[in-house]
Design a protein around this motif. Structure first.
Motif, PDB file in Angstrom:
ATOM      1  N   THR A  41      -3.982   5.165  -9.799  1.00  0.00           N
ATOM      2  CA  THR A  41      -4.701   4.082 -10.466  1.00  0.00           C
ATOM      3  C   THR A  41      -4.850   2.901  -9.506  1.00  0.00           C
ATOM      4  N   GLU A  42      -5.530   1.892  -9.977  1.00  0.00           N
ATOM      5  CA  GLU A  42      -5.661   0.642  -9.221  1.00  0.00           C
ATOM      6  C   GLU A  42      -4.279   0.032  -8.984  1.00  0.00           C
ATOM      7  N   LYS A  43      -3.398   0.124  -9.965  1.00  0.00           N
ATOM      8  CA  LYS A  43      -2.026  -0.390  -9.824  1.00  0.00           C
ATOM      9  C   LYS A  43      -1.270   0.381  -8.732  1.00  0.00           C
ATOM     10  N   ASP A  44      -1.470   1.691  -8.690  1.00  0.00           N
ATOM     11  CA  ASP A  44      -0.861   2.489  -7.623  1.00  0.00           C
ATOM     12  C   ASP A  44      -1.374   2.037  -6.253  1.00  0.00           C
ATOM     13  N   LYS A  45      -2.677   1.735  -6.179  1.00  0.00           N
ATOM     14  CA  LYS A  45      -3.262   1.233  -4.926  1.00  0.00           C
ATOM     15  C   LYS A  45      -2.600  -0.089  -4.543  1.00  0.00           C
ATOM     16  N   ASP A  46      -2.406  -0.976  -5.518  1.00  0.00           N
ATOM     17  CA  ASP A  46      -1.732  -2.255  -5.246  1.00  0.00           C
ATOM     18  C   ASP A  46      -0.307  -2.026  -4.742  1.00  0.00           C
ATOM     19  N   THR A  47       0.386  -1.074  -5.362  1.00  0.00           N
ATOM     20  CA  THR A  47       1.750  -0.750  -4.935  1.00  0.00           C
ATOM     21  C   THR A  47       1.754  -0.232  -3.509  1.00  0.00           C
ATOM     22  N   LEU A  48       0.809   0.649  -3.199  1.00  0.00           N
ATOM     23  CA  LEU A  48       0.718   1.184  -1.845  1.00  0.00           C
ATOM     24  C   LEU A  48       0.441   0.070  -0.839  1.00  0.00           C
ATOM     25  N   GLN A  49      -0.444  -0.836  -1.168  1.00  0.00           N
ATOM     26  CA  GLN A  49      -0.735  -1.952  -0.265  1.00  0.00           C
ATOM     27  C   GLN A  49       0.493  -2.852  -0.095  1.00  0.00           C
ATOM     28  N   PHE A  50       1.269  -3.040  -1.144  1.00  0.00           N
ATOM     29  CA  PHE A  50       2.531  -3.787  -1.078  1.00  0.00           C
ATOM     30  C   PHE A  50       3.465  -3.088  -0.082  1.00  0.00           C
ATOM     31  N   ILE A  51       3.596  -1.759  -0.226  1.00  0.00           N
ATOM     32  CA  ILE A  51       4.461  -0.978   0.667  1.00  0.00           C
ATOM     33  C   ILE A  51       4.005  -1.139   2.116  1.00  0.00           C
ATOM     34  N   LEU A  52       2.717  -1.024   2.347  1.00  0.00           N
ATOM     35  CA  LEU A  52       2.184  -1.116   3.710  1.00  0.00           C
ATOM     36  C   LEU A  52       2.380  -2.504   4.307  1.00  0.00           C
ATOM     37  N   ARG A  53       2.205  -3.539   3.501  1.00  0.00           N
ATOM     38  CA  ARG A  53       2.432  -4.905   4.000  1.00  0.00           C
ATOM     39  C   ARG A  53       3.918  -5.112   4.312  1.00  0.00           C
ATOM     40  N   ALA A  54       4.796  -4.626   3.437  1.00  0.00           N
ATOM     41  CA  ALA A  54       6.238  -4.760   3.670  1.00  0.00           C
ATOM     42  C   ALA A  54       6.645  -3.990   4.924  1.00  0.00           C
ATOM     43  N   LYS A  55       6.107  -2.798   5.089  1.00  0.00           N
ATOM     44  CA  LYS A  55       6.383  -2.005   6.288  1.00  0.00           C
ATOM     45  C   LYS A  55       5.858  -2.732   7.527  1.00  0.00           C
ATOM     46  N   GLY A  56       4.707  -3.376   7.385  1.00  0.00           N
ATOM     47  CA  GLY A  56       4.086  -4.092   8.491  1.00  0.00           C
ATOM     48  C   GLY A  56       4.886  -5.280   8.994  1.00  0.00           C
ATOM     49  N   VAL A  57       5.743  -5.843   8.158  1.00  0.00           N
ATOM     50  CA  VAL A  57       6.589  -6.962   8.619  1.00  0.00           C
ATOM     51  C   VAL A  57       8.008  -6.502   8.934  1.00  0.00           C
ATOM     52  N   GLY A  58       8.210  -5.177   8.961  1.00  0.00           N
ATOM     53  CA  GLY A  58       9.477  -4.660   9.466  1.00  0.00           C
ATOM     54  C   GLY A  58      10.487  -4.185   8.443  1.00  0.00           C
ATOM     55  N   PHE A  59      10.141  -4.188   7.174  1.00  0.00           N
ATOM     56  CA  PHE A  59      11.101  -3.714   6.183  1.00  0.00           C
ATOM     57  C   PHE A  59      11.249  -2.195   6.270  1.00  0.00           C
ATOM     58  N   THR A  60      12.471  -1.719   6.076  1.00  0.00           N
ATOM     59  CA  THR A  60      12.740  -0.286   6.054  1.00  0.00           C
ATOM     60  C   THR A  60      12.361   0.277   4.684  1.00  0.00           C
ATOM     61  N   LEU A  61      12.370   1.588   4.575  1.00  0.00           N
ATOM     62  CA  LEU A  61      12.072   2.208   3.285  1.00  0.00           C
ATOM     63  C   LEU A  61      13.074   1.772   2.221  1.00  0.00           C
ATOM     64  N   ALA A  62      14.347   1.675   2.588  1.00  0.00           N
ATOM     65  CA  ALA A  62      15.369   1.217   1.636  1.00  0.00           C
ATOM     66  C   ALA A  62      15.082  -0.219   1.195  1.00  0.00           C
ATOM     67  N   ASP A  63      14.712  -1.075   2.148  1.00  0.00           N
ATOM     68  CA  ASP A  63      14.359  -2.461   1.821  1.00  0.00           C
ATOM     69  C   ASP A  63      13.173  -2.492   0.862  1.00  0.00           C
ATOM     70  N   ILE A  64      12.168  -1.680   1.163  1.00  0.00           N
ATOM     71  CA  ILE A  64      10.952  -1.662   0.348  1.00  0.00           C
ATOM     72  C   ILE A  64      11.269  -1.160  -1.055  1.00  0.00           C
ATOM     73  N   ARG A  65      12.120  -0.161  -1.143  1.00  0.00           N
ATOM     74  CA  ARG A  65      12.525   0.342  -2.458  1.00  0.00           C
ATOM     75  C   ARG A  65      13.163  -0.789  -3.277  1.00  0.00           C
ATOM     76  N   GLU A  66      14.012  -1.567  -2.616  1.00  0.00           N
ATOM     77  CA  GLU A  66      14.659  -2.692  -3.292  1.00  0.00           C
ATOM     78  C   GLU A  66      13.641  -3.764  -3.685  1.00  0.00           C
ATOM     79  N   LEU A  67      12.736  -4.077  -2.781  1.00  0.00           N
ATOM     80  CA  LEU A  67      11.690  -5.060  -3.084  1.00  0.00           C
ATOM     81  C   LEU A  67      10.825  -4.596  -4.251  1.00  0.00           C
ATOM     82  N   LEU A  68      10.497  -3.306  -4.276  1.00  0.00           N
ATOM     83  CA  LEU A  68       9.693  -2.776  -5.379  1.00  0.00           C
ATOM     84  C   LEU A  68      10.445  -2.865  -6.705  1.00  0.00           C
ATOM     85  N   SER A  69      11.747  -2.629  -6.664  1.00  0.00           N
ATOM     86  CA  SER A  69      12.501  -2.718  -7.917  1.00  0.00           C
ATOM     87  C   SER A  69      12.559  -4.159  -8.405  1.00  0.00           C
ATOM     88  N   ILE A  70      12.605  -5.100  -7.487  1.00  0.00           N
ATOM     89  CA  ILE A  70      12.549  -6.513  -7.867  1.00  0.00           C
ATOM     90  C   ILE A  70      11.153  -6.835  -8.390  1.00  0.00           C
TER      91      ILE A  70
END
Length: 144
Positions: A41-70
């Motif tokens: 969905t569009e929301k999934d696209k937003d989530t993916l873009q969030f993941i990519l931006r977080a990855k782009g500033v150096g967050f690890t997958l574990a960090d991103i998982r935590e950020l997504l839960s927040i």
């Protein structure tokens, strides 16, 4: 709704990256088509873009998982929770930069100690420095 290839193309990544994020519980397709294709969905696209931006500033997958839960439970979390993650990541980056500067300085010292000539490496100051037990690199050039 987007199929996996469409979403990947829109976000400028490949489908394998999307599957990787799914495998690591960062993203889940909202549904599947009758023929089994992942649908986003569009929301999934937003989530993916969030993941990519977080990855782009150096967050690890574990960090991103935590950020997504927040992100999902913003009302149950404080800005301080997010700031701690960012400040921790920033501190890690600063440590890596300091380490890289030490590497750069040591490599420059090694390079400066060597004549870089065509003669045999039997008395190469770089090799001698790396073979020695000291951190000192002689700043003399060998000349035969």
């Amino acid at each position: 709704m987007y199929r996996i290839g469409e979403l990947a193309r829109i976000c400028n990544i490949n489908s394998d990256t999307l599957r990787f994020y799914e495998k690591n519980a960062l993203l889940t397709p909202s549904s599947r088509s009758e023929s089994g294709y992942r649908l986003y969905t569009e929301k999934d696209k937003d989530t993916l873009q969030f993941i990519l931006r977080a990855k782009g500033v150096g967050f690890t997958l574990a960090d991103i998982r935590e950020l997504l839960s927040i992100e999902v439970n913003k009302a149950d979390n404080a800005c301080a929770d997010v700031k701690v993650l960012v400040d921790t990541k920033r501190y890690d980056v600063e440590k890596k930069i300091a380490e890289l500067i030490r590497f750069q300085t040591s490599l420059k010292r090694l390079s400066d100690a060597c004549c870089g000539g065509a003669e045999s490496a039997e008395h190469c100051t770089i090799l001698e420095a790396l073979e020695s037990n000291t951190d000192d690199v002689r700043h003399e050039h060998h000349h035969n």
